[in-house]
Design a protein around this motif. Structure first.
Motif, mmCIF file in Angstrom:
data_model
loop_
_atom_site.group_PDB
_atom_site.id
_atom_site.type_symbol
_atom_site.label_atom_id
_atom_site.label_comp_id
_atom_site.label_asym_id
_atom_site.label_seq_id
_atom_site.Cartn_x
_atom_site.Cartn_y
_atom_site.Cartn_z
ATOM 1 N N ALA A 156 0.836 -1.198 0.000
ATOM 2 C CA ALA A 156 0.000 0.000 0.000
ATOM 3 C C ALA A 156 0.870 1.247 0.000
ATOM 4 O O ALA A 156 0.624 2.199 -0.753
ATOM 5 C CB ALA A 156 -0.921 -0.015 1.222
ATOM 6 N N GLN A 157 1.925 1.243 0.814
ATOM 7 C CA GLN A 157 2.790 2.416 0.884
ATOM 8 C C GLN A 157 3.574 2.609 -0.410
ATOM 9 O O GLN A 157 3.746 3.728 -0.890
ATOM 10 C CB GLN A 157 3.740 2.302 2.080
ATOM 11 C CG GLN A 157 3.006 2.527 3.398
ATOM 12 C CD GLN A 157 3.847 2.192 4.589
ATOM 13 O OE1 GLN A 157 4.695 1.298 4.531
ATOM 14 N NE2 GLN A 157 3.614 2.884 5.693
ATOM 15 N N THR A 158 4.055 1.504 -0.985
ATOM 16 C CA THR A 158 4.759 1.575 -2.261
ATOM 17 C C THR A 158 3.900 2.278 -3.296
ATOM 18 O O THR A 158 4.343 3.197 -3.998
ATOM 19 C CB THR A 158 5.068 0.145 -2.781
ATOM 20 O OG1 THR A 158 5.681 -0.584 -1.735
ATOM 21 C CG2 THR A 158 5.955 0.194 -3.999
ATOM 22 N N LEU A 159 2.646 1.855 -3.347
ATOM 23 C CA LEU A 159 1.721 2.386 -4.332
ATOM 24 C C LEU A 159 1.462 3.875 -4.097
ATOM 25 O O LEU A 159 1.545 4.693 -5.022
ATOM 26 C CB LEU A 159 0.424 1.590 -4.209
ATOM 27 C CG LEU A 159 -0.453 1.438 -5.437
ATOM 28 C CD1 LEU A 159 -1.111 0.078 -5.416
ATOM 29 C CD2 LEU A 159 -1.489 2.517 -5.487
ATOM 30 N N VAL A 160 1.188 4.222 -2.867
ATOM 31 C CA VAL A 160 0.879 5.615 -2.532
ATOM 32 C C VAL A 160 2.083 6.516 -2.795
ATOM 33 O O VAL A 160 1.970 7.573 -3.423
ATOM 34 C CB VAL A 160 0.415 5.718 -1.055
ATOM 35 C CG1 VAL A 160 0.400 7.160 -0.586
ATOM 36 C CG2 VAL A 160 -0.955 5.095 -0.893
ATOM 37 N N MET A 161 3.273 6.108 -2.346
ATOM 38 C CA MET A 161 4.475 6.917 -2.521
ATOM 39 C C MET A 161 4.829 7.052 -3.995
ATOM 40 O O MET A 161 5.191 8.135 -4.468
ATOM 41 C CB MET A 161 5.655 6.270 -1.784
ATOM 42 C CG MET A 161 5.421 6.058 -0.310
ATOM 43 S SD MET A 161 5.621 7.574 0.629
ATOM 44 C CE MET A 161 7.419 7.629 0.700
ATOM 45 N N VAL A 197 -2.426 11.689 -13.748
ATOM 46 C CA VAL A 197 -1.870 10.457 -13.178
ATOM 47 C C VAL A 197 -2.996 9.596 -12.589
ATOM 48 O O VAL A 197 -2.978 8.372 -12.716
ATOM 49 C CB VAL A 197 -0.814 10.781 -12.097
ATOM 50 C CG1 VAL A 197 -0.360 9.510 -11.395
ATOM 51 C CG2 VAL A 197 0.373 11.492 -12.723
ATOM 52 N N CYS A 198 -3.962 10.249 -11.955
ATOM 53 C CA CYS A 198 -5.093 9.509 -11.380
ATOM 54 C C CYS A 198 -6.165 9.225 -12.435
ATOM 55 O O CYS A 198 -7.270 8.811 -12.096
ATOM 56 C CB CYS A 198 -5.704 10.280 -10.223
ATOM 57 S SG CYS A 198 -4.543 10.632 -8.910
ATOM 58 N N PHE A 258 2.894 6.846 -6.658
ATOM 59 C CA PHE A 258 1.952 7.736 -7.328
ATOM 60 C C PHE A 258 2.207 9.195 -6.966
ATOM 61 O O PHE A 258 2.192 10.074 -7.833
ATOM 62 C CB PHE A 258 0.509 7.355 -6.959
ATOM 63 C CG PHE A 258 -0.125 6.512 -7.992
ATOM 64 C CD1 PHE A 258 0.392 5.283 -8.309
ATOM 65 C CD2 PHE A 258 -1.232 6.958 -8.689
ATOM 66 C CE1 PHE A 258 -0.175 4.508 -9.286
ATOM 67 C CE2 PHE A 258 -1.809 6.193 -9.672
ATOM 68 C CZ PHE A 258 -1.287 4.961 -9.975
ATOM 69 N N ALA A 259 2.454 9.446 -5.683
ATOM 70 C CA ALA A 259 2.684 10.818 -5.238
ATOM 71 C C ALA A 259 3.920 11.387 -5.934
ATOM 72 O O ALA A 259 3.932 12.549 -6.368
ATOM 73 C CB ALA A 259 2.836 10.857 -3.724
ATOM 74 N N ALA A 260 4.954 10.581 -6.074
ATOM 75 C CA ALA A 260 6.185 11.040 -6.716
ATOM 76 C C ALA A 260 5.930 11.404 -8.175
ATOM 77 O O ALA A 260 6.379 12.462 -8.662
ATOM 78 C CB ALA A 260 7.261 9.954 -6.611
ATOM 79 N N ALA A 266 -0.976 23.405 -11.862
ATOM 80 C CA ALA A 266 -0.123 22.351 -12.429
ATOM 81 C C ALA A 266 -0.285 21.063 -11.631
ATOM 82 O O ALA A 266 -0.395 19.970 -12.202
ATOM 83 C CB ALA A 266 1.335 22.804 -12.430
ATOM 84 N N LEU A 267 -0.303 21.204 -10.310
ATOM 85 C CA LEU A 267 -0.472 20.041 -9.440
ATOM 86 C C LEU A 267 -1.833 19.382 -9.690
ATOM 87 O O LEU A 267 -1.940 18.156 -9.812
ATOM 88 C CB LEU A 267 -0.366 20.480 -7.975
ATOM 89 C CG LEU A 267 -0.450 19.353 -6.931
ATOM 90 C CD1 LEU A 267 0.798 18.494 -6.991
ATOM 91 C CD2 LEU A 267 -0.629 19.932 -5.531
#
Ligand SMILES: [K+]
Ligand SMILES: [K+]
Lengths: 454, 454
Positions: B18-23, B61-62, B25-27, B53-54
């Motif tokens: 879960a953290q891998t995915l969240v981090m 991305v989403c 994507f955020a990057a 831009a964000l």
């Protein structure tokens, strides 16, 4: 009462508890509608019209409080007494019936597994149905009587002795039964008393007591210590506490400087009305602030509170606090990586989790479909007004943004049906239609297979 | 891909899936925001501003498609290519990651119990991660390539060779990834093509294929016969079919004589647009009818479809079709008096029912809280416009009633967060925050105790 006694003696009768409940309620609503349809019920001497009479009767029996005509100014004393009787029958009858059904169903299950509310109802298991009914009636009348006296203290100086006592009795019953009908006039509900601690505290307490359910009130009364309460009672008290606290803070923050609601009140009035408006959506329907003047965020928040509603086997509607509690702890357990829904060092049985999902799903579907249908039939109101009205009807709350009187006939029938379904519970309606009882059949179990969700 | 490979080699790394995915994507969103913030991304030569831009990067991305500036007219080719890359990374990366996570998690569980999607993924269990990734990429590019060619047939005559092919590629990727970004200009989306069968059918098919999820598409491709499909695939196909059919009929009926939408169209246009608008809320975000002109009932219905969204482990958002399916069959099983949630002669495991309840609860809570917050921060829009926008963001749909450009900065950040939470899933966000994995600990089980719900 008759129906239940009948069932207990003749187990071969084909009506299941769900059908008994649905049919009984429908019959009382119909009788109420016929009486309210009489010209002598209306001050102007003309019949209110059958659909309006049906709507009012359904609203009273389902202890909702949505009204198409103002209760205080439209109806004669005859009409008001009919409405009060319907409220008392609806509130008391439903509380008695659901407590009895929980008891009767509980007894059957008890032999095989731990009992629903076993602890709470232990004292009744030998006392019998008549004794339990008596206890509920005595408790109800005692609470209502004391509260009626307290309310009369305020009402007698305002309205004179006879009318003041009458108002005390009416609003006491209406509040304890979570009915939300009022006689103040002009659809004002309790707004004239927004700064009045007596009215706020007495009515607020009645709403909460009625909304907790009889079994919970009795268990609290008998056991006193939280530690010894059944899981059901613990969950009801905790979720009720959370909803009241969060509701108080959210309403206070959102309305504090709203010039149309709280801004002009004293600090006392602000605190009282924030408290009252955290209580009333669950599911009383009185208001001390003008509901339609609340901020958009408060209105939506109120919709959420109305959907959750009060606690089972009492006079409240909605999907119920315990269902919300099961959802909350299922989320917590999922996040903590636990397979079971755990709360207070107890496991919530899986079938209760399933039932909660079914209830949320059915309730959501009902509100969505009725809202869509009203969006088609009603031309004037905004989406928020319609959504609010439907949720209020489903939760048997009775708050409104002011569109009830102007509903079309189809709209009135839709809202009547929604109040009815909300009162007896969407699952009960579905069960009655399906001619099934809440039970676990001993049947062949299919093999398990997983699916990915979310 | 790197992160996953890394994890597979070094099991002691502390990041859970879960953290891998969240981090991850955020990057990617942050890098995208920095690039889109450059003046060379904007046609007017000035930076769009970091929050815009964000927002755009998060939306790409989403694969949401909500836009604060018109994609076709505001951005330079550079900006549009960045957006397209973000869409492709977001869509493909997410599909790959979630399929891999399902596989990796599945492998661990397989030893003890029946496997999530065991049937569907059998062919990959020996082929390894690299091979699976290759398969997903090749499948994706093949589908997108063919569709780009078909779309170019329409776009080249309209925009010339180079731009026509570019438009074909852009809209093919945007549709398959369920991104909903378009280059048509002036926020018109695909409204100019409402009567065009080619555009409707190609884009509609891409949306459905992307939204089914890779594993389902592969299983259908390999097995052909419905009877042999895994329960997951059966459920995805059935619920998708139900939503599309019901959506088609409801939209057609509600809009048929709406002068602002369908009334002026030919019968062909009516049928095409009814079909398209039953497809697009799940969760593409293109529109051929003007969304803000739909009837109130259609708009609310679209909100419900957007909340449900598409299927897991694909490019779609929402609570997912399978979650809706679990709810539906739990209701049916409850009404039929069965203890288990049964479908296609299989039992849905109790923990999946629990997880569905947790997902619905978390998703509902997220949408409610963000809607309340936007009701406070945004002064102009109506409740329905805000509710629609938030559900669209959560479902990563991208449809809007037209308020996106005028959101306040806080509003833009709230919607960006909602798109992110909707994309990775609220449960995943909660799990990442809680530093927990989806697993069943072997721990002490508390005793069961029932509560009354509903
Ligand atoms: K009420
Ligand atoms: K989208």
């Amino acid at each position: 009462m008759f129906t239940i006694d009948f069932r207990l003696k003749h187990e071969d009768i084909k009506l299941n508890p769900a059908q008994t409940l649905v049919m009984g309620f429908a019959a009382v609503i119909l009788i109420g509608a016929i009486l309210l349809n009489l010209p002598i019920a209306s001050k102007n001497g003309e019949s209110v019209g059958f659909i309006n009479a049906l709507f009012t009767s359904a609203s009273a029996v389902c202890v909702t409080g949505l009204v198409v005509v103002d209760t205080g100014t439209y109806w004669t004393i005859f009409g008001q007494v009919i409405i009060l009787l319907l409220i008392q029958i609806g509130g008391l009858g439903f509380m008695t019936l659901t407590t009895l059904i929980a008891l009767v169903l509980g007894k059957r299950i008890m032999l095989r597994e731990r009992l629903v509310m076993q602890e709470a109802l232990n004292q009744f298991s030998t006392a019998g149905v008549v004794r339990l009914t008596q206890q509920i009636i005595i408790t109800t009348f005692s609470i209502e009587g004391v509260a009626a006296l307290l309310l009369s203290i305020r009402f007698i100086p305002l309205y004179g002795l006879a009318k003041g006592i009458g108002y005390g009795v009416f609003h006491s019953i209406s509040a304890f039964c979570n009915a939300g009908f009022d006689l103040i006039g002009d659809f004002r509900s309790l707004t004239p008393f927004v700064e009045d601690p007596l009215i706020n505290i007495v009515v607020g307490s009645l709403i909460i007591l009625g909304g907790l359910g009889f079994a919970v009130v009795m268990e609290v009364w008998n056991k006193k210590s939280f530690k010894n309460f059944s899981l059901h009672t613990k969950l009801v008290l905790l979720i009720t506490g959370i909803l009241l606290s969060v509701g108080f803070i959210v309403i206070l923050v959102l309305e504090y400087s709203n010039p149309d609601t709280m801004a002009g009140l004293t600090l006392k009035g602000k605190l009282l009305s924030a408290g009252f408006h955290s209580i009333t959506p669950r599911t009383a329907g009185f208001n001390t602030l003008p509901t339609d003047k609340l901020t958009m965020a408060s209105i939506f928040f109120t919709i959420v509170l109305m959907f959750i509603g009060g606690s089972p086997a009492g006079t409240a509607g909605g999907v119920k606090t315990t269902t919300a509690g099961v959802i909350l702890w299922t989320i917590i357990s999922e996040i903590r990586g636990k397979a079971d829904t755990e709360v207070f060092k107890k496991r919530i049985p899986r079938e209760i989790v399933s039932r909660s999902l079914a209830i949320i799903g059915l309730a959501g579907t009902l509100v969505i479909i009725v809202t869509m249908m009203l969006s088609i039939t009603e031309k004037g109101p905004s989406f928020l007004e319609i959504f609010f009205e439907v949720t209020s009807a489903f939760g048997t709350v009775g708050l409104s943004l002011g569109i009830t009187s102007n509903l079309t006939n189809i709209g009135k029938l839709l809202i009547s049906f929604t109040m009815f379904a909300g009162r007896v519970g969407p699952l009960t309606v579905a069960l009655a239609l399906a001619n099934q009882q809440l039970r676990n059949k001993g049947h062949y179990r299919y093999p398990e297979e997983k699916v990915i969700v979310g």
